[in-house]
Design an enzyme around this catalytic site. Structure first.
Site, PDB file in Angstrom:
ATOM      1  N   LYS A 140      32.327  29.189  43.540  1.00 53.61           N
ATOM      2  CA  LYS A 140      32.484  30.453  44.257  1.00 53.61           C
ATOM      3  C   LYS A 140      31.643  31.540  43.605  1.00 53.61           C
ATOM      4  O   LYS A 140      31.590  31.645  42.371  1.00 53.61           O
ATOM      5  CB  LYS A 140      33.972  30.839  44.253  1.00 53.61           C
ATOM      6  CG  LYS A 140      34.326  32.069  45.071  1.00 53.61           C
ATOM      7  CD  LYS A 140      35.839  32.281  45.048  1.00 53.61           C
ATOM      8  CE  LYS A 140      36.306  33.415  45.933  1.00 53.61           C
ATOM      9  NZ  LYS A 140      37.789  33.552  45.924  1.00 53.61           N
TER      10      LYS A 140
ATOM     11  N   SER B 203      39.985  33.567  50.222  1.00 51.13           N
ATOM     12  CA  SER B 203      38.620  34.038  50.143  1.00 51.13           C
ATOM     13  C   SER B 203      37.642  32.992  49.604  1.00 51.13           C
ATOM     14  O   SER B 203      36.432  33.218  49.627  1.00 51.13           O
ATOM     15  CB  SER B 203      38.566  35.278  49.239  1.00 51.13           C
ATOM     16  OG  SER B 203      38.932  34.949  47.890  1.00 51.13           O
TER      17      SER B 203
ATOM     18  N   SER C  87      43.964  32.392  47.901  1.00 51.83           N
ATOM     19  CA  SER C  87      42.575  32.142  48.271  1.00 51.83           C
ATOM     20  C   SER C  87      42.073  30.731  48.027  1.00 51.83           C
ATOM     21  O   SER C  87      40.964  30.389  48.416  1.00 51.83           O
ATOM     22  CB  SER C  87      41.655  33.139  47.548  1.00 51.83           C
ATOM     23  OG  SER C  87      41.853  34.434  48.050  1.00 51.83           O
TER      24      SER C  87
END
Length: 386
Positions: free
Chosen positions: A32, A109, A133
């Protein structure tokens, strides 16, 4: 790499070495874009952060641990802006496409890491989990998602959102590679089994009856003692979610105050609105939320001290379509936080995985006492042998 799913950030490739052998050898790692990786910028899903980033010269220690365990880095992944959403959208870099159902949101996310794993472009998706997330996109994309015990993994060189909730976290397509990840990052082994699996009636009553029945039938397949309880806390789910959201907004504002004050126009309107909400919270409201968290954490500690594991639905409702309106997306986010906040408030680990024998995309979660991450994996293997 051809990425028709918009899982990865469009950065030029840089050489990121890894050990030729180790427990993660042969597994591809997607990271990420909140973690620093040498040779790449870190954008956190925001154009202004990207412009100010520069190319990093050092790699986040947790990422380095995975590389030294043999994982092969394949790219940095898309994220909701500032990691401050559960939907998967991003006005700067676009919404990744859900490989399991392209009409649905991918969840966020850690959207890009989830999509990369679900699309077969990576074997390990490294992300973060603050308000869900990892667990939410794992559930939507049919993956295993692990939120570790808070504070158990190295979070240096990771851009924060709400530090008292933030944890580095992972997704894989099945349980076995996740078990290997747990070992590689140093989670202590666990040979013990819980005395029982606890089913909180108030939580299962919030989801569709047929789905709840399927989940409970799946739990019974493990031939482990099952106990039911009216609730796991004296607080309602709504009160816990409200306290969680208050703390989240306060800490998110503190983490992003400088960016907001310098360049408010480069933040998407919905994200900016949440940041403004955090800036307007009064001190007593925040103190009350922290008091609720402390009391709830004590209740959970006493409950889980009995060597039980709590079973939970990962999602509160079916994910909306990617073109759903703001009201539908907000309703989904709010409903899911009612369930996802429990791990954040308590600091306890949670492991989400597709429920065996359930029709459609049903994700079951196990919540355990702090530092029982590997025990959750042992229970999951009984419930869903790969």
């Amino acid at each position: 790499m051809q990425d028709r799913w918009n899982a990865f950030m469009p950065y030029p490739d840089a050489d990121v070495g890894h050990a030729p052998t180790g427990p993660l050898a042969g597994l591809r790692l997607a990271v990420k874009d909140l973690f620093d990786v040498a040779g790449y910028p870190t954008a956190a899903g925001n154009a202004a952060v990207l412009a100010a980033s520069g190319i990093k010269t050092a790699t986040a220690p947790l990422v380095q641990t995975l590389l030294e365990a043999g994982a092969c880095f394949v790219g940095k992944t898309n994220t909701d802006e500032l990691a401050y959403s559960l939907i998967g959208g991003n006005v700067h870099f676009g919404m990744p496409r859900n490989p399991r159902d392209p009409d649905l949101i991918p969840g966020g996310s850690s959207s890009g890491s989830a999509v990369a794993v679900a699309a077969g472009l990576a074997d390990i998706g490294l992300g973060t989990d603050t308000s869900g997330s990892i667990r939410l996109p794992a559930a939507i994309n049919g993956l295993v998602g692990w939120r570790p015990t808070h504070g158990s993994l190295d979070y240096r060189a990771l851009r924060p959102l709400a530090p008292s909730f933030d944890v580095p976290a992972f997704m894989t397509r099945s349980l076995e590679p996740m078990a290997a990840v747990m070992s590689a990052v140093g989670m202590p082994a666990a040979n013990d089994r819980p005395s029982s699996i606890l089913i909180p009636e108030d939580i299962f009553e919030t989801i569709d009856d047929a789905v709840a029945d399927e989940m409970i039938a799946s739990l019974r397949s493990a031939a482990m003692p099952i106990r039911r309880t009216d609730a796991i806390s004296s607080f309602s789910l709504g009160d816990l979610a409200s306290a969680f959201t208050t703390i989240l907004q306060k800490e998110a504002w503190e983490s992003n105050k400088t960016l907001f004050e310098r360049a408010p126009g480069v933040i998407a309107p919905d994200i900016a609105a949440r940041l403004r909400s955090g800036s307007r919270l009064d001190d007593e409201e925040v103190r009350a939320a922290y008091r609720i968290r402390k009391l709830f954490s004590g209740e959970i500690d006493r409950l889980l001290r009995e060597n039980v594991v709590v079973a939970l639905p990962t999602l509160a409702m079916r994910p909306p379509k990617r073109d759903a309106g703001p009201e539908s997306l907000a309703a989904f986010r709010s409903a899911c936080i009612n369930l996802l906040c429990l791990s954040g408030l308590s600091g306890c680990p949670q492991l989400a995985f597709p429920a065996a024998g359930c029709a459609g995309n049903v994700s079951l979660s196990l919540l355990g006492a702090q530092s029982t991450d590997r025990m959750l994996m042992n229970v999951a293997r009984q419930l869903r042998p790969d």
